[in-house]
Design a protein around this motif. Structure first.
Motif, PDB file in Angstrom:
ATOM      1  N   LEU A  61       0.836  -1.193   0.000  1.00 53.31           N
ATOM      2  CA  LEU A  61       0.000   0.000   0.000  1.00 53.31           C
ATOM      3  C   LEU A  61       0.876   1.249   0.000  1.00 53.31           C
ATOM      4  CD1 LEU A  61      -2.625  -0.990   2.737  1.00 53.31           C
ATOM      5  CD2 LEU A  61      -2.885  -1.164   0.254  1.00 53.31           C
ATOM      6  N   GLN A  62       0.435   2.237  -0.734  1.00 55.42           N
ATOM      7  CA  GLN A  62       1.061   3.555  -0.726  1.00 55.42           C
ATOM      8  C   GLN A  62       0.004   4.570  -0.302  1.00 55.42           C
ATOM      9  OE1 GLN A  62       2.512   3.677  -4.813  1.00 55.42           O
ATOM     10  NE2 GLN A  62       4.608   3.363  -4.112  1.00 55.42           N
ATOM     11  N   ARG A  63       0.272   5.245   0.784  1.00 56.24           N
ATOM     12  CA  ARG A  63      -0.706   6.191   1.323  1.00 56.24           C
ATOM     13  C   ARG A  63      -0.032   7.524   1.627  1.00 56.24           C
ATOM     14  NH1 ARG A  63      -3.414   3.006  -0.642  1.00 56.24           N
ATOM     15  NH2 ARG A  63      -5.222   1.872   0.204  1.00 56.24           N
ATOM     16  N   ALA A  64      -0.864   8.569   1.671  1.00 53.01           N
ATOM     17  CA  ALA A  64      -0.353   9.922   1.880  1.00 53.01           C
ATOM     18  C   ALA A  64      -0.141  10.218   3.356  1.00 53.01           C
ATOM     19  CB  ALA A  64      -1.323  10.941   1.279  1.00 53.01           C
ATOM     20  N   THR A 111       2.344   8.875   9.367  1.00 55.78           N
ATOM     21  CA  THR A 111       3.580   9.648   9.279  1.00 55.78           C
ATOM     22  C   THR A 111       4.615   8.783   8.577  1.00 55.78           C
ATOM     23  OG1 THR A 111       4.516   8.840  11.365  1.00 55.78           O
ATOM     24  CG2 THR A 111       3.040  10.763  11.489  1.00 55.78           C
ATOM     25  N   PRO A 112       5.718   9.381   8.110  1.00 53.17           N
ATOM     26  CA  PRO A 112       6.769   8.563   7.484  1.00 53.17           C
ATOM     27  C   PRO A 112       7.282   7.449   8.384  1.00 53.17           C
ATOM     28  CG  PRO A 112       7.124  10.874   6.993  1.00 53.17           C
ATOM     29  CD  PRO A 112       5.996  10.830   7.966  1.00 53.17           C
ATOM     30  N   ALA A 113       7.159   7.621   9.713  1.00 51.23           N
ATOM     31  CA  ALA A 113       7.622   6.579  10.639  1.00 51.23           C
ATOM     32  C   ALA A 113       6.792   5.316  10.541  1.00 51.23           C
ATOM     33  CB  ALA A 113       7.594   7.104  12.072  1.00 51.23           C
ATOM     34  N   HIS A 114       5.589   5.403   9.984  1.00 47.72           N
ATOM     35  CA  HIS A 114       4.722   4.235   9.860  1.00 47.72           C
ATOM     36  C   HIS A 114       5.051   3.375   8.642  1.00 47.72           C
ATOM     37  CE1 HIS A 114       1.811   6.690  12.453  1.00 47.72           C
ATOM     38  NE2 HIS A 114       2.134   5.621  13.162  1.00 47.72           N
ATOM     39  N   MET A 154       3.839   8.279   1.971  1.00 46.22           N
ATOM     40  CA  MET A 154       4.441   9.250   1.066  1.00 46.22           C
ATOM     41  C   MET A 154       3.820  10.630   1.297  1.00 46.22           C
ATOM     42  SD  MET A 154       4.417   6.936  -2.414  1.00 46.22           S
ATOM     43  CE  MET A 154       5.440   8.089  -3.314  1.00 46.22           C
ATOM     44  N   ALA A 155       4.517  11.645   0.812  1.00 45.04           N
ATOM     45  CA  ALA A 155       4.006  13.018   0.880  1.00 45.04           C
ATOM     46  C   ALA A 155       3.428  13.400  -0.477  1.00 45.04           C
ATOM     47  CB  ALA A 155       5.119  13.982   1.269  1.00 45.04           C
ATOM     48  N   LYS A 156       2.228  13.952  -0.456  1.00 40.67           N
ATOM     49  CA  LYS A 156       1.626  14.424  -1.700  1.00 40.67           C
ATOM     50  C   LYS A 156       2.428  15.599  -2.253  1.00 40.67           C
ATOM     51  CE  LYS A 156      -2.477  15.412  -0.256  1.00 40.67           C
ATOM     52  NZ  LYS A 156      -3.902  15.819  -0.302  1.00 40.67           N
TER      53      LYS A 156
END
Length: 300
Positions: free
Chosen positions: A11-14, A93-96, A120-122
């Motif tokens: 999965l890729q999430r914002a 968060t990126p830590a997840h 990821m960051a949008k």
């Protein structure tokens, strides 16, 4: 025991989104032991132990450790023993970013499922700008760039009214540059740029003008006329300076002549000598020869 959750394994999430990692299960008829549920982060190093995050045992829920990884984590269902052991994260968060494993055990049955998550960051709202003077007949460069966002970011341009880009236009999806060759008034208008990555998209817009280039013949003619006028002014200035200088010299010469005419001529030397020899006797000039007048007026 059988896990019934389906879905992608990666999965890729914002960043900032809420997420639920599914883990539903169905016990088998022979599974009569105590229910035990574990959520853990799989270590990328096979020689290291996995990190236990959440667990359910003996009718109670447990959180193991309080760190950036477990922040905002909880069982999604109020009672995980009812067939839903899904994990929820309130704000990613990126830590997840990690690989998660759900393990459900009810003796003698056991089953597990792994899901890899990438946070990821949008893309940030991109900046649109035009390079150059937007002259008709020339090449126009349109640029689009997001300052932030997880890579890769892809850029795409389109016209505001949905029309296709002109055949003379080429765009670069990596750099965000749109190049329009042989620009014309027909191509003027609003253009939209969209920056996209795996978790989101943002856009910006810009108005492209069509500026007519200046009349070069007129500019050249104006330059020539201006140069000629400047030359005439310079010549006139030089003439005036010379004229004024000549007039001043002529005036000074005339004044000098007038001063010379007003000065009396000096006495002759012979008359001066006789006067010094016979004081009290006046002398007069007679027929070019000096003569002495006596006291009684007679001439010597």
């Amino acid at each position: 025991m059988q896990l019934t959750s389906t879905g992608p394994q990666t999965l890729q999430r914002a960043n900032g989104e809420r997420l639920t990692l599914g883990c539903t299960y169905t016990p088998g008829p022979m599974d009569t032991g105590e229910l035990d549920i574990e959520w853990s982060a799989v270590s990328p190093d096979t020689t290291q132990k996995d990190q236990l995050l959440l667990s359910y045992a003996g009718g109670k829920k447990y959180i193991h450790g309080h760190n950036a990884l477990t922040s905002g984590m909880a069982f999604d269902a109020a009672d995980p023993s009812q067939g839903d052991a899904s994990l929820s994260i309130a704000a990613l968060t990126p830590a997840h970013t990690a690989t998660y494993q759900c393990k459900v055990k009810k003796s003698p049955g056991v089953d597990m499922r792994k899901v890899s998550l990438v946070v990821m960051a949008k893309p940030s709202v991109p900046k649109c700008w035009v390079e150059g003077e937007e002259l008709v007949g020339q090449t126009a460069w349109l640029h689009c760039k997001s300052a932030q966002g997880s890579t890769p970011i892809s850029y795409s341009w389109r016209r505001e009214r949905g029309g296709p880009l002109p055949p003379t236009a080429t765009q670069n999806a990596v750099t965000g540059q749109l190049v329009i060759s042989n620009h014309s008034e027909v191509l003027a208008g609003t253009y939209l740029c969209e920056a996209t990555n795996a978790v989101g998209a943002e856009r910006c817009q810009i108005n492209l003008r069509a500026v007519k280039p200046p009349n070069r013949a007129g500019v050249i003619a104006g330059t020539v006329v201006g140069s000629v006028l400047l030359l005439i002014l310079l010549l006139l200035l030089v003439f005036l300076i010379i004229y004024k200088w000549n007039g001043r010299s002529r005036y000074e010469k005339e004044v000098s002549n007038e001063i010379r005419e007003d000065v009396a001529p000096p006495e002759s030397r012979s008359a001066s000598r006789l006067a010094s020899l016979h004081p009290g006797v006046a002398y007069s000039q007679v027929d070019g020869c000096p003569g002495a007048l006596g006291v009684d007026g007679s001439i010597d």
